[in-house]
Design a protein around this motif. Sequence first.
Motif, PDB file in Angstrom:
ATOM      1  N   PRO A 143      -8.523  -6.266   8.771  1.00  0.00           N
ATOM      2  CA  PRO A 143      -7.274  -5.525   8.567  1.00  0.00           C
ATOM      3  C   PRO A 143      -6.793  -4.841   9.856  1.00  0.00           C
ATOM      4  N   SER A 166     -12.066  -9.624   1.898  1.00  0.00           N
ATOM      5  CA  SER A 166     -12.043  -8.256   1.398  1.00  0.00           C
ATOM      6  C   SER A 166     -13.085  -8.086   0.298  1.00  0.00           C
ATOM      7  N   GLN A 213      -3.863  -5.919   4.709  1.00  0.00           N
ATOM      8  CA  GLN A 213      -4.553  -7.164   5.048  1.00  0.00           C
ATOM      9  C   GLN A 213      -3.722  -8.063   5.972  1.00  0.00           C
TER      10      GLN A 213
END
Length: 442
Positions: free
Chosen positions: A314, A343, A354
């Motif tokens: 991220p 994730s 993201q």
Amino acid sequence: MTAPKTTAPKKLFVRTYGCQMNVYDSERMTAALAAQGYAATGTPEDADLVLLNTCHIREKAAEKVYSEIGRLKRLKAARPGMAIGVAGCVAQAEGAEMLSRAPAVDFVVGPQAYHRLPALLDRVGRGERPVETEFPEEDKFEHLPADRRARRAPAAFLTVQEGCDKFCAFCVVPYTRGAEVSRPAGRIEAEARDLVARGVVEITLLGQNVNAYRDGEGVTLAALLRRLARIEGLERLRYTTSHPNDMADDLIEAHALEPKLMPYLHLPVQAGSDRVLKAMNRRHTAAGYLRLIERIRAARPDMALSGDFIVGFPGETEADFAETLALVEAVGYAQAYSFAYSSRPGTPAADRRQVAEAEKSDRLRRLQALLARQQAAFQASLVGRTLPVLLEKPGREPGQVAGRSPYLNAVHLEADPALLGRIVPARILAAGPNSLAGALAA
Ligand code: SAH
Ligand code: SF4
Ligand code: F3S
């Protein structure tokens, strides 16, 4: 508590996912269940007990488990006596949830509770669906019988440290394996001697942060390695996985001093941008990692380096990613693993903004192309050299044997199978992308 021994041996099928520690744990569980009258079988079709030793590291790894359970459910419908157990990191992460999500599952056991397997099976026998995901005080390995198979492959794993206190923002391991725990050096040495007595010549010490190893008496990984190196008949030592922050001076020095310590080091860096490393909670910088590599190469100039990389963490920009490529260029890896960020529920990075999937896969493709070029260059650099090769198993072609170089390259050569388990000099004739072709040198 032990289950009553049955006369006809029951059959056990274990499927192992994930890392080498799971491979080691599966061996130990197989040994524990052998003591309960279970004989290992190669297929789930005729198994009375199917054990899935699972991995939670990326979403895909965890999802595989549910598709496997789906297939097993049909087998179980045809064979009502069959039991399905889920072990490993998915078991730890999901616990009782697994029982409701997968009704075919009979029991769930986390990585720190494997010594409770016999008791769990007793409860399954009574019609319960037990879940054991506590982190008990006791050391499970002291209560798990050793793997007593008479003949062994010449290379073995030995877990010396388990768990992780680092809490990288992407990673489930500190939650699934618990806090860092090191086994006493004396117990490790006894287990190593036992392996060597049964034909093992190469041992890889395992730990999630193996170089953070420090037992109750202050024995460091370097001291442990040097102690094991004195075992006669043990020819090669390796250890994995190491964290850059725990690469102590005595460990680097051991690579200069101890010839049994193989010149191959898996030292994950994850990314080349300091901004990303900070967001990952890695607590090292790219420059710090490069300085460390320099010191390691000063101690052992021919060290083959390996690493792990995550792309698309991220917040990672194209400029950040370019720094990862630059770091890879600067190091020159012999081998490496790279992943698109996945994730994971419950980890700090899961709730962050993201990176788009297309971006992640594009970066992964570019990174993997670079790493493949470096691996090919490393393999090619060995052609013409004579290397000591540990002959581990029969090769794909008749008359062929497969082994490993000190740098962990797979080497295929023609040799008498009677030489299996021996370290022989081999001249490297050709390099493929993933293995070397060699010939016995006089
Ligand atoms: N203890 C080791 C490795 C643990 S997991 C270390 O600290 O390096 C093995 C590798 O999986 C990691 O090095 C990392 O590159 C990768 N990994 C872990 N979590 C991930 C995630 N959420 N998404 C993608 N890759 C991940
Ligand atoms: Fe995961 Fe980081 Fe621990 Fe490695 S050091 S196991 S990547 S949390
Ligand atoms: Fe996977 Fe657990 Fe190993 S999550 S990588 S099996 S420590």
